[in-house]
Design a protein around this motif. Structure first.
Motif, PDB file in Angstrom:
ATOM      1  N   TYR A 192     -55.547  -8.418  -0.753  1.00 19.86           N
ATOM      2  CA  TYR A 192     -54.952  -9.703  -0.362  1.00 19.86           C
ATOM      3  C   TYR A 192     -53.918  -9.522   0.747  1.00 19.86           C
ATOM      4  CZ  TYR A 192     -57.497 -11.174  -4.426  1.00 19.86           C
ATOM      5  OH  TYR A 192     -58.519 -11.415  -5.321  1.00 19.86           O
ATOM      6  N   ALA A 193     -54.062  -8.433   1.482  1.00 17.42           N
ATOM      7  CA  ALA A 193     -53.171  -8.157   2.614  1.00 17.42           C
ATOM      8  C   ALA A 193     -53.772  -8.797   3.866  1.00 17.42           C
ATOM      9  CB  ALA A 193     -52.986  -6.654   2.794  1.00 17.42           C
ATOM     10  N   HIS A 194     -53.808 -10.129   3.865  1.00 21.13           N
ATOM     11  CA  HIS A 194     -54.406 -10.881   4.965  1.00 21.13           C
ATOM     12  C   HIS A 194     -53.525 -10.831   6.209  1.00 21.13           C
ATOM     13  CE1 HIS A 194     -57.383 -12.538   2.249  1.00 21.13           C
ATOM     14  NE2 HIS A 194     -56.444 -12.986   1.437  1.00 21.13           N
ATOM     15  N   TYR A 195     -54.131 -11.048   7.354  1.00 17.16           N
ATOM     16  CA  TYR A 195     -53.350 -11.218   8.583  1.00 17.16           C
ATOM     17  C   TYR A 195     -52.424 -12.419   8.402  1.00 17.16           C
ATOM     18  CZ  TYR A 195     -55.666  -7.746  11.480  1.00 17.16           C
ATOM     19  OH  TYR A 195     -56.101  -6.550  12.019  1.00 17.16           O
ATOM     20  N   PRO A 210     -49.486  -7.370   6.689  1.00 13.86           N
ATOM     21  CA  PRO A 210     -48.121  -7.161   6.191  1.00 13.86           C
ATOM     22  C   PRO A 210     -47.769  -5.689   6.031  1.00 13.86           C
ATOM     23  CG  PRO A 210     -49.574  -7.877   4.424  1.00 13.86           C
ATOM     24  CD  PRO A 210     -50.372  -8.007   5.685  1.00 13.86           C
ATOM     25  N   SER A 211     -46.464  -5.419   6.022  1.00 11.21           N
ATOM     26  CA  SER A 211     -45.990  -4.034   5.916  1.00 11.21           C
ATOM     27  C   SER A 211     -46.353  -3.406   4.579  1.00 11.21           C
ATOM     28  CB  SER A 211     -44.471  -3.990   6.119  1.00 11.21           C
ATOM     29  OG  SER A 211     -43.822  -4.786   5.146  1.00 11.21           O
ATOM     30  N   TRP A 212     -46.595  -4.228   3.560  1.00 14.72           N
ATOM     31  CA  TRP A 212     -46.916  -3.686   2.237  1.00 14.72           C
ATOM     32  C   TRP A 212     -48.406  -3.424   2.039  1.00 14.72           C
ATOM     33  CZ3 TRP A 212     -50.356  -6.964   0.078  1.00 14.72           C
ATOM     34  CH2 TRP A 212     -50.278  -8.326   0.407  1.00 14.72           C
ATOM     35  N   THR A 213     -49.205  -3.557   3.090  1.00 10.59           N
ATOM     36  CA  THR A 213     -50.642  -3.345   2.986  1.00 10.59           C
ATOM     37  C   THR A 213     -50.935  -1.967   2.389  1.00 10.59           C
ATOM     38  OG1 THR A 213     -51.101  -4.744   4.905  1.00 10.59           O
ATOM     39  CG2 THR A 213     -52.814  -3.181   4.272  1.00 10.59           C
ATOM     40  N   PRO A 214     -51.717  -1.894   1.319  1.00  6.05           N
ATOM     41  CA  PRO A 214     -52.034  -0.586   0.725  1.00  6.05           C
ATOM     42  C   PRO A 214     -52.759   0.314   1.717  1.00  6.05           C
ATOM     43  CG  PRO A 214     -52.682  -2.389  -0.748  1.00  6.05           C
ATOM     44  CD  PRO A 214     -52.323  -3.010   0.574  1.00  6.05           C
ATOM     45  N   VAL A 215     -52.494   1.614   1.640  1.00 10.13           N
ATOM     46  CA  VAL A 215     -53.103   2.557   2.584  1.00 10.13           C
ATOM     47  C   VAL A 215     -54.617   2.579   2.430  1.00 10.13           C
ATOM     48  CG1 VAL A 215     -51.059   3.994   2.801  1.00 10.13           C
ATOM     49  CG2 VAL A 215     -52.692   4.456   0.973  1.00 10.13           C
TER      50      VAL A 215
END
Length: 198
Positions: A127-130, A153-158
């Motif tokens: 759910y790390a959408h633009y 987002p900065s919290w986007t999982p690796v």
């Protein structure tokens, strides 16, 4: 020009301070013909752990949306809270769109997210959408921003592989009050128009 906003993020018990950009200022077309809000195009959603919404008699009254979100703090590492005002794209795609014009009011910063299947429930489930962040606005404010202003987002999982912004895979635009997962809070959003421009 980007305006920094200091946001405190907690990670593993350590306080980290970062600077998040607010909306880039773009000139809206002088002949901008706005698209008013239509009831069938909009809805809202919340988590199932206690966050809630309040509207007036219906979501759209007097030609604009008014909604108040109450977001509860995260329960635990596996149960985070969330609230969203959702615009379903009429063509289920952002193809041929380059600029978005939004006339809004918001008691907090307003995060505009592009719901792309690659990062959602049909994709990697990060759910790390633009997304793109707009400043709070007490009065009706129109902002025009381009798709180039969006980033993950900065919290986007690796482990979430960035396949880019695939416009044909974007079926909705989410408007999310900038409330923290840790503390929750209350925020009010109003929307008078959302216009998609080539």
């Amino acid at each position: 020009m980007l305006y920094p906003l200091l946001v405190a993020l907690y990670s593993c018990g350590v306080l980290v301070t970062t600077s998040l950009p607010l909306s880039a200022q773009h000139n809206c077309p002088t002949s901008l013909k706005v698209n008013s809000v239509v009831q069938n195009d909009w809805h809202y959603a919340t988590d199932a752990i206690g966050s809630s919404v309040q509207t007036k008699s219906q979501l759209i009254n007097d030609d604009h949306i008014w909604i108040q979100f109450s977001r509860v703090p995260r329960l635990n590492a596996k149960s985070n809270s969330w609230v969203e005002l959702i615009y379903d794209l009429p063509n289920k795609s952002l193809a041929a769109v380059a600029t978005i014009a939004l006339e809004y009011k918001s008691s907090t910063g307003l995060v505009v997210k592009l719901s792309q299947q690659d990062y959602g429930g049909l994709g990697d489930k990060s759910y790390a959408h633009y997304q793109h962040k707009l400043a709070p606005a007490d009065n009706w404010t129109t902002r025009c921003f381009t798709l180039d202003d969006f980033s993950r987002p900065s919290w986007t999982p690796v482990e979430s592989i960035d396949v880019g912004m695939i416009l044909e895979h974007i079926n909705a635009i989410y408007l999310v009050p900038d409330l923290t997962d840790e503390h929750g809070g209350t925020a009010t959003i109003s929307v008078k128009s959302l216009t998609l421009l080539p």
